[in-house]
Design a protein around this motif. Sequence first.
Motif, short mmCIF file in Angstrom:
data_model
loop_
_atom_site.label_atom_id
_atom_site.label_comp_id
_atom_site.label_asym_id
_atom_site.label_seq_id
_atom_site.Cartn_x
_atom_site.Cartn_y
_atom_site.Cartn_z
N PRO A 28 13.03 4.92 15.30
CA PRO A 28 12.57 6.13 14.59
C PRO A 28 13.45 6.40 13.37
CG PRO A 28 13.74 6.73 16.59
CD PRO A 28 13.63 5.22 16.60
N VAL A 29 13.07 7.37 12.62
CA VAL A 29 13.79 7.77 11.41
C VAL A 29 15.17 8.30 11.80
CG1 VAL A 29 13.72 9.38 9.47
CG2 VAL A 29 11.62 8.31 10.26
N ASN A 30 16.20 7.91 11.03
CA ASN A 30 17.55 8.36 11.33
C ASN A 30 17.97 9.50 10.40
OD1 ASN A 30 18.33 7.14 8.90
ND2 ASN A 30 18.97 5.26 9.92
N LYS A 31 19.19 10.00 10.58
CA LYS A 31 19.67 11.16 9.81
C LYS A 31 19.83 10.86 8.32
CE LYS A 31 21.95 13.33 13.70
NZ LYS A 31 23.23 13.78 14.27
N LEU A 32 20.22 9.64 7.99
CA LEU A 32 20.36 9.27 6.58
C LEU A 32 19.01 9.37 5.86
CD1 LEU A 32 21.93 8.12 4.17
CD2 LEU A 32 21.41 5.83 5.05
N ILE A 33 17.98 8.87 6.50
CA ILE A 33 16.64 8.93 5.90
C ILE A 33 16.20 10.38 5.76
CG2 ILE A 33 14.21 8.34 6.23
CD1 ILE A 33 15.24 5.76 7.64
N ILE A 34 16.46 11.19 6.76
CA ILE A 34 16.09 12.61 6.69
C ILE A 34 16.82 13.30 5.54
CG2 ILE A 34 16.20 14.82 7.91
CD1 ILE A 34 15.68 13.23 10.50
N ALA A 35 18.10 12.94 5.33
CA ALA A 35 18.85 13.51 4.21
C ALA A 35 18.26 13.10 2.87
CB ALA A 35 20.31 13.08 4.30
N VAL A 36 17.87 11.84 2.74
CA VAL A 36 17.26 11.38 1.49
C VAL A 36 15.90 12.06 1.29
CG1 VAL A 36 16.35 9.36 0.25
CG2 VAL A 36 18.48 9.17 1.53
N LEU A 37 15.15 12.24 2.36
CA LEU A 37 13.87 12.95 2.27
C LEU A 37 14.08 14.39 1.80
CD1 LEU A 37 12.00 11.74 5.48
CD2 LEU A 37 11.60 11.03 3.12
N ALA A 76 3.49 18.05 -0.66
CA ALA A 76 3.07 18.15 0.74
C ALA A 76 3.08 16.81 1.48
CB ALA A 76 1.67 18.76 0.81
N VAL A 77 3.01 15.71 0.77
CA VAL A 77 2.86 14.39 1.42
C VAL A 77 4.02 14.08 2.36
CG1 VAL A 77 2.89 11.91 0.95
CG2 VAL A 77 1.35 13.38 -0.31
N LEU A 78 5.25 14.21 1.89
CA LEU A 78 6.39 13.80 2.71
C LEU A 78 6.60 14.68 3.95
CD1 LEU A 78 9.00 12.59 0.09
CD2 LEU A 78 7.45 11.27 1.52
N PRO A 79 6.48 16.00 3.87
CA PRO A 79 6.61 16.78 5.11
C PRO A 79 5.53 16.41 6.14
CG PRO A 79 6.89 18.23 3.24
CD PRO A 79 6.44 16.90 2.70
N LEU A 80 4.32 16.15 5.67
CA LEU A 80 3.26 15.75 6.60
C LEU A 80 3.56 14.38 7.21
CD1 LEU A 80 0.12 16.92 4.60
CD2 LEU A 80 1.07 17.94 6.68
N ALA A 81 4.00 13.44 6.40
CA ALA A 81 4.32 12.10 6.91
C ALA A 81 5.52 12.15 7.86
CB ALA A 81 4.61 11.15 5.74
N SER A 92 4.60 2.52 14.43
CA SER A 92 3.50 2.99 13.59
C SER A 92 3.77 4.39 13.04
CB SER A 92 2.18 2.96 14.36
OG SER A 92 2.27 3.77 15.51
N GLY A 93 4.44 5.23 13.79
CA GLY A 93 4.79 6.55 13.29
C GLY A 93 5.78 6.48 12.15
N THR A 94 6.75 5.57 12.27
CA THR A 94 7.72 5.39 11.19
C THR A 94 7.03 4.79 9.96
OG1 THR A 94 9.43 5.06 12.85
CG2 THR A 94 9.96 4.40 10.62
N ALA A 95 6.06 3.93 10.18
CA ALA A 95 5.33 3.31 9.07
C ALA A 95 4.53 4.35 8.29
CB ALA A 95 4.42 2.21 9.58
N VAL A 96 4.09 5.41 8.94
CA VAL A 96 3.38 6.47 8.23
C VAL A 96 4.28 7.09 7.17
CG1 VAL A 96 2.36 8.77 8.49
CG2 VAL A 96 1.78 6.98 10.11
N LEU A 97 5.54 7.25 7.49
CA LEU A 97 6.50 7.77 6.52
C LEU A 97 6.66 6.80 5.35
CD1 LEU A 97 8.37 10.05 5.77
CD2 LEU A 97 10.14 8.97 7.16
N LEU A 98 6.63 5.53 5.63
CA LEU A 98 6.69 4.52 4.57
C LEU A 98 5.51 4.67 3.62
CD1 LEU A 98 8.12 1.98 3.45
CD2 LEU A 98 6.74 0.64 5.03
N VAL A 99 4.34 4.88 4.16
CA VAL A 99 3.15 5.09 3.32
C VAL A 99 3.31 6.35 2.47
CG1 VAL A 99 0.67 5.59 3.37
CG2 VAL A 99 1.62 3.84 4.89
N GLY A 100 3.82 7.42 3.07
CA GLY A 100 4.04 8.66 2.32
C GLY A 100 4.99 8.47 1.15
N LEU A 101 6.02 7.64 1.36
CA LEU A 101 6.98 7.38 0.29
C LEU A 101 6.39 6.56 -0.84
CD1 LEU A 101 10.07 6.78 2.54
CD2 LEU A 101 9.89 8.54 0.78
#
Length: 119
Positions: A28-37, A76-81, A92-101
């Motif tokens: 799953p997404v880690n804290k570093l990715i959440i900080a960048v988001l 709105a895209v990134l909070p939804l992803a 697949s859930g993590t890949a959805v975030l990739l699509v949002g990015l």
Amino acid sequence: MTQLQIAISVLCGVAALLVLVQVVRDRPVNKLIIAVLGLIEAGLVVHLVLGIHWLTGDRPDIPALTYLGYLVASLAVLPLAWGWSWAERSRSGTAVLLVGLVVVPYLFVRLHEIASSAS
């Protein structure tokens, strides 16, 4: 505003690479990715404010609702992803975030096309 869009797009690219590593590792997404988001989202808030300010100028040829829709969608895209990836803690859930990015820089391209076509 173009410099801000480039900076946000670069951050989206960096975050996409980080997320891709997580997808490959099936994590799953880690804290570093959440900080960048969070940093990207802060930039998108500034982008929205600047975009609305730019739109309120003397620009009668710009389709204002369309332009505003793309501004809001980019925000709105990134909070939804991220919400989807948080709820679906699988590859697949993590890949959805990739699509949002990837979608955010594409929305910038569309904003640029809308602004250029009306000029």
